[in-house]
Design a protein around this motif. Structure first.
Motif, PDB file in Angstrom:
ATOM      1  N   PHE A  89       0.820  -1.212   0.000  1.00  0.00           N
ATOM      2  CA  PHE A  89       0.000   0.000   0.000  1.00  0.00           C
ATOM      3  C   PHE A  89       0.855   1.264   0.000  1.00  0.00           C
ATOM      4  O   PHE A  89       0.404   2.333   0.408  1.00  0.00           O
ATOM      5  CB  PHE A  89      -0.923   0.001   1.220  1.00  0.00           C
ATOM      6  CG  PHE A  89      -1.882  -1.155   1.278  1.00  0.00           C
ATOM      7  CD1 PHE A  89      -3.039  -1.146   0.525  1.00  0.00           C
ATOM      8  CD2 PHE A  89      -1.612  -2.268   2.064  1.00  0.00           C
ATOM      9  CE1 PHE A  89      -3.929  -2.218   0.561  1.00  0.00           C
ATOM     10  CE2 PHE A  89      -2.492  -3.341   2.113  1.00  0.00           C
ATOM     11  CZ  PHE A  89      -3.648  -3.313   1.356  1.00  0.00           C
ATOM     12  N   SER A  90       2.096   1.157  -0.468  1.00  0.00           N
ATOM     13  CA  SER A  90       3.051   2.265  -0.350  1.00  0.00           C
ATOM     14  C   SER A  90       2.712   3.467  -1.223  1.00  0.00           C
ATOM     15  O   SER A  90       3.325   4.528  -1.082  1.00  0.00           O
ATOM     16  CB  SER A  90       4.468   1.780  -0.669  1.00  0.00           C
ATOM     17  OG  SER A  90       4.544   1.297  -2.006  1.00  0.00           O
ATOM     18  N   MET A  91       1.749   3.326  -2.132  1.00  0.00           N
ATOM     19  CA  MET A  91       1.346   4.491  -2.943  1.00  0.00           C
ATOM     20  C   MET A  91       0.529   5.499  -2.139  1.00  0.00           C
ATOM     21  O   MET A  91       0.349   6.649  -2.554  1.00  0.00           O
ATOM     22  CB  MET A  91       0.554   4.038  -4.180  1.00  0.00           C
ATOM     23  CG  MET A  91      -0.856   3.539  -3.924  1.00  0.00           C
ATOM     24  SD  MET A  91      -0.926   1.962  -3.034  1.00  0.00           S
ATOM     25  CE  MET A  91      -0.100   0.898  -4.220  1.00  0.00           C
ATOM     26  N   ILE A  92       0.017   5.110  -0.984  1.00  0.00           N
ATOM     27  CA  ILE A  92      -0.706   6.049  -0.122  1.00  0.00           C
ATOM     28  C   ILE A  92       0.296   6.986   0.539  1.00  0.00           C
ATOM     29  O   ILE A  92       1.307   6.546   1.093  1.00  0.00           O
ATOM     30  CB  ILE A  92      -1.541   5.296   0.927  1.00  0.00           C
ATOM     31  CG1 ILE A  92      -2.595   4.426   0.230  1.00  0.00           C
ATOM     32  CG2 ILE A  92      -2.206   6.264   1.900  1.00  0.00           C
ATOM     33  CD1 ILE A  92      -3.402   3.545   1.167  1.00  0.00           C
ATOM     34  N   LYS A  93       0.047   8.256   0.478  1.00  0.00           N
ATOM     35  CA  LYS A  93       1.000   9.269   0.927  1.00  0.00           C
ATOM     36  C   LYS A  93       1.465   9.028   2.361  1.00  0.00           C
ATOM     37  O   LYS A  93       0.646   8.834   3.271  1.00  0.00           O
ATOM     38  CB  LYS A  93       0.373  10.655   0.809  1.00  0.00           C
ATOM     39  CG  LYS A  93       1.329  11.803   1.109  1.00  0.00           C
ATOM     40  CD  LYS A  93       0.650  13.148   0.904  1.00  0.00           C
ATOM     41  CE  LYS A  93       1.598  14.305   1.217  1.00  0.00           C
ATOM     42  NZ  LYS A  93       0.941  15.614   1.008  1.00  0.00           N
ATOM     43  N   ASN A  94       2.792   9.007   2.516  1.00  0.00           N
ATOM     44  CA  ASN A  94       3.483   8.888   3.811  1.00  0.00           C
ATOM     45  C   ASN A  94       3.299   7.539   4.493  1.00  0.00           C
ATOM     46  O   ASN A  94       3.818   7.345   5.599  1.00  0.00           O
ATOM     47  CB  ASN A  94       3.045  10.001   4.779  1.00  0.00           C
ATOM     48  CG  ASN A  94       3.524  11.366   4.329  1.00  0.00           C
ATOM     49  OD1 ASN A  94       4.607  11.492   3.749  1.00  0.00           O
ATOM     50  ND2 ASN A  94       2.730  12.385   4.564  1.00  0.00           N
ATOM     51  N   LEU A  95       2.609   6.582   3.876  1.00  0.00           N
ATOM     52  CA  LEU A  95       2.436   5.280   4.534  1.00  0.00           C
ATOM     53  C   LEU A  95       3.777   4.570   4.694  1.00  0.00           C
ATOM     54  O   LEU A  95       4.084   4.028   5.759  1.00  0.00           O
ATOM     55  CB  LEU A  95       1.451   4.417   3.746  1.00  0.00           C
ATOM     56  CG  LEU A  95       1.025   3.102   4.410  1.00  0.00           C
ATOM     57  CD1 LEU A  95      -0.414   2.755   4.062  1.00  0.00           C
ATOM     58  CD2 LEU A  95       1.933   1.934   4.023  1.00  0.00           C
ATOM     59  N   LYS A  96       4.589   4.578   3.642  1.00  0.00           N
ATOM     60  CA  LYS A  96       5.894   3.909   3.699  1.00  0.00           C
ATOM     61  C   LYS A  96       6.794   4.568   4.753  1.00  0.00           C
ATOM     62  O   LYS A  96       7.456   3.873   5.537  1.00  0.00           O
ATOM     63  CB  LYS A  96       6.556   3.953   2.329  1.00  0.00           C
ATOM     64  CG  LYS A  96       7.913   3.267   2.234  1.00  0.00           C
ATOM     65  CD  LYS A  96       8.408   3.281   0.799  1.00  0.00           C
ATOM     66  CE  LYS A  96       9.722   2.526   0.645  1.00  0.00           C
ATOM     67  NZ  LYS A  96      10.839   3.252   1.299  1.00  0.00           N
ATOM     68  N   GLU A  97       6.795   5.893   4.782  1.00  0.00           N
ATOM     69  CA  GLU A  97       7.645   6.610   5.731  1.00  0.00           C
ATOM     70  C   GLU A  97       7.239   6.308   7.172  1.00  0.00           C
ATOM     71  O   GLU A  97       8.091   6.081   8.039  1.00  0.00           O
ATOM     72  CB  GLU A  97       7.569   8.114   5.457  1.00  0.00           C
ATOM     73  CG  GLU A  97       8.242   8.566   4.174  1.00  0.00           C
ATOM     74  CD  GLU A  97       7.445   8.239   2.918  1.00  0.00           C
ATOM     75  OE1 GLU A  97       7.994   8.377   1.811  1.00  0.00           O
ATOM     76  OE2 GLU A  97       6.257   7.851   3.046  1.00  0.00           O
ATOM     77  N   VAL A  98       5.939   6.305   7.416  1.00  0.00           N
ATOM     78  CA  VAL A  98       5.463   6.012   8.764  1.00  0.00           C
ATOM     79  C   VAL A  98       5.805   4.581   9.157  1.00  0.00           C
ATOM     80  O   VAL A  98       6.242   4.314  10.281  1.00  0.00           O
ATOM     81  CB  VAL A  98       3.943   6.258   8.864  1.00  0.00           C
ATOM     82  CG1 VAL A  98       3.391   5.745  10.196  1.00  0.00           C
ATOM     83  CG2 VAL A  98       3.637   7.741   8.698  1.00  0.00           C
ATOM     84  N   ASN A  99       5.632   3.649   8.223  1.00  0.00           N
ATOM     85  CA  ASN A  99       5.935   2.249   8.505  1.00  0.00           C
ATOM     86  C   ASN A  99       7.412   2.049   8.826  1.00  0.00           C
ATOM     87  O   ASN A  99       7.778   1.148   9.591  1.00  0.00           O
ATOM     88  CB  ASN A  99       5.531   1.387   7.318  1.00  0.00           C
ATOM     89  CG  ASN A  99       5.681  -0.092   7.585  1.00  0.00           C
ATOM     90  OD1 ASN A  99       6.541  -0.763   7.014  1.00  0.00           O
ATOM     91  ND2 ASN A  99       4.854  -0.628   8.474  1.00  0.00           N
TER      92      ASN A  99
END
Length: 532
Positions: free
Chosen positions: A144-154
């Motif tokens: 789901f990394s295309m959702i804004k800031n999801l990858k960074e938060v994870n």
């Protein structure tokens, strides 16, 4: 053809029924659905299966270790039908901004959990943030990394309230993306909402007990007897569009090797597809030679690819010459012929034949079987005749006996053609995935099965920071172009160039695409069992 991936599995809840030898006529079941005229009475609408046991019925906690199936007790915003086309589910409609970065989903009014609490957009926002939260330990957050800031938060580099998921009101969910993603609805068909009012109090264990596993799906969890069985019953409080014919699903716990004997013994009504494939070539031969079993079987080429993947910079596989040597030392045609015996076709690239953007024939000669050239490359890398090469094991994930045989065939080819001694280890699924996600396995034999009919589903796997440690900037650039392309032709052109890099670098050694065989007793009827 019949397609038997995830859409068909979750389709059990919607379209299957038990037919009667002498039907008594149409009747309404407990959730108000009129049964077809040839159906058994409601009390007989019970489907019995056997399968592996997981840990949670919650795809915001784990996919790799999950229990079948969250689609029974929760809803996604959208669903895929038996042809992998996206259809509305919890969301009745949606729109996307001109720049492709903002998607707005409008939920159906009146949706609720089985305890009477309303299902709202806030539950979906909560689910997405639960996926991103590193404390959850979700195993495929990159999906789901295309959702804004999801990858960074994870990755621990941001705050949950910075994620691009907002409940505008009770029935409106707004998602903000990092890049245009035209296939986003396909991704969201795997986003199964969780009850925020329960999970916030109970935690991860919410889906393991009938007392807390409140349902927004067509079934409810009635019982989970560990190591024995789960029982799901029709959810009378369900307000969605997937009301079932079935009254009850009994899911018995068993190892893969118990599935076929259980079907033969009449203990279960069906033997659907299992990810690693439980049927052996000898099982298939038995089915083909038995008129009754053959009539009950459904077979078709499947959208799944198996490959050998390599470790990163801490291993000898950081040298592309070593990876090429392994690619040229493994005879995929021999594995398909001698191990799978008609149950698979050779894989020359990532994308399976017939899949979106796939052109496998163009890559047929990109990874040729050439032991002489393989030995030359290995010597150039500093390991003549395998001398000095580190001792690695080839790791398998909860592999079936046939996959184990394939792994041993690879082991023998590497020994014969490269002079390299390599062990084979078959790990329990959780341990395998934990180590894979930490880039802690030097060489693995692993599959990917499609989640949705779009090349992005495969091509995103090897993006930097994804499931495997291999990284290539040009590959990432091309995949990004494919993900956000304005036309299908543009997208496929970019994906094919990216696939060329995967194969020729190589990032992996692509080996085979399986053929699926399912078995269904004749009294089980439904849309997913109709050939087309």
């Amino acid at each position: 053809m019949v397609r038997g991936g995830r859409p068909a599995w979750t389709g059990l809840a919607l379209s299957l029924m038990v037919a009667a030898p002498a039907p008594a006529g149409a009747a309404d079941n407990s959730v108000g659905v009129r049964l077809p005229a040839d159906a058994a009475p409601p009390a007989k609408q019970v489907l019995t299966l056997i399968g592996r046991e997981g840990t949670f019925i919650d795809w915001s906690k784990t996919v790799q270790k999950s229990q079948w199936h969250p689609g029974l007790i929760t809803e996604a915003l959208v669903m895929q039908d038996i042809n992998s086309d996206v259809k509305p589910l919890a969301a009745e409609k949606w729109e996307v901004s001109k720049d492709g970065l903002t998607w707005t989903f409008h939920l159906r009014k009146g949706l609720q959990w089985s305890d009477g609490m309303p299902l709202t957009a806030k539950d979906f926002e909560y689910t997405i943030k639960r996926i991103a939260n590193p404390e959850t330990g979700f195993d495929v957050a990159w999906y789901f990394s295309m959702i804004k800031n999801l990858k960074e938060v994870n990755e621990g580099k941001g705050k949950l309230d910075e994620i691009g998921a907002t409940a505008v009101d009770a029935t409106t969910l707004r998602l903000t993306l990092t890049e245009p993603t035209p296939y986003l609805p396909m991704i969201l068909s795997d986003l199964y909402v969780v009850p925020s009012h329960i999970v916030s109090k109970v935690g991860d264990a919410w889906s393991t007990s009938p007392a807390t596993a409140v349902s927004a799906g067509p079934f409810k969890l009635e019982k989970w007897d560990r190591d024995r069985e789960l029982v799901f019953i029709a959810n009378r409080a369900y307000r969605g569009i997937r009301k079932p014919y079935l009254e009850r699903i009994v899911y018995k716990i068993g190892r893969d090797e118990t599935l076929f004997p259980g079907y033969l013994g009449g203990d279960v009504d069906a033997m659907p597809w299992i990810y690693e494939g439980p049927l052996s070539p000898s099982d298939i031969a038995k089915i083909e030679s038995d008129p009754t079993l053959k009539k009950e079987s459904y077979t078709w080429p499947y959208f799944q690819t198996w490959w050998v993947a390599f470790g990163g910079d801490q291993t000898a596989f950081k040298d592309p010459r070593v990876r090429k040597a392994f690619a040229m030392a493994i005879d995929r045609d021999a594995i398909v012929k001698s191990v799978w015996r008609g149950m698979a076709v050779p894989a020359y690239g990532m994308l399976p034949p017939g899949f979106h953007c796939a052109q496998p024939a163009r890559l047929k000669d990109a990874q040729p079987y050439n032991p002489e050239q393989a030995r030359k490359l290995l010597a150039e890398a500093g390991f003549p005749d395998g001398k000095g090469f580190p001792k690695y094991d080839l790791y398998l994930r909860a592999a079936s006996p046939t996959v184990k045989t394939a792994g041993e065939a690879i082991q023998a080819m590497v020994k014969q053609n490269l002079g390299i001694e390599m062990g084979v280890q078959n790990l329990e699924r959780k341990l395998f995935m934990d180590r894979l996600n930490k880039y802690d396995l030097p060489i693995v034999l692993i599959p990917w099965e499609y989640d949705y009919y779009d090349a992005s589903n495969y091509m995103n796997i090897y993006k930097s920071g994804g499931r495997h440690p291999w990284s290539n900037a040009e590959h990432d650039k091309l995949v990004a172009e494919g993900n956000s392309g304005a036309s299908d032709a543009q997208r496929c052109a970019a994906y094919r160039k990216a696939e060329d890099i995967l194969v020729r670098e190589p990032a992996a050694v692509f080996l085979w695409h399986p053929t699926v065989t399912q078995l269904w007793k004749p009294w089980v009827k439904g849309e997913i069992l109709k050939t087309n």
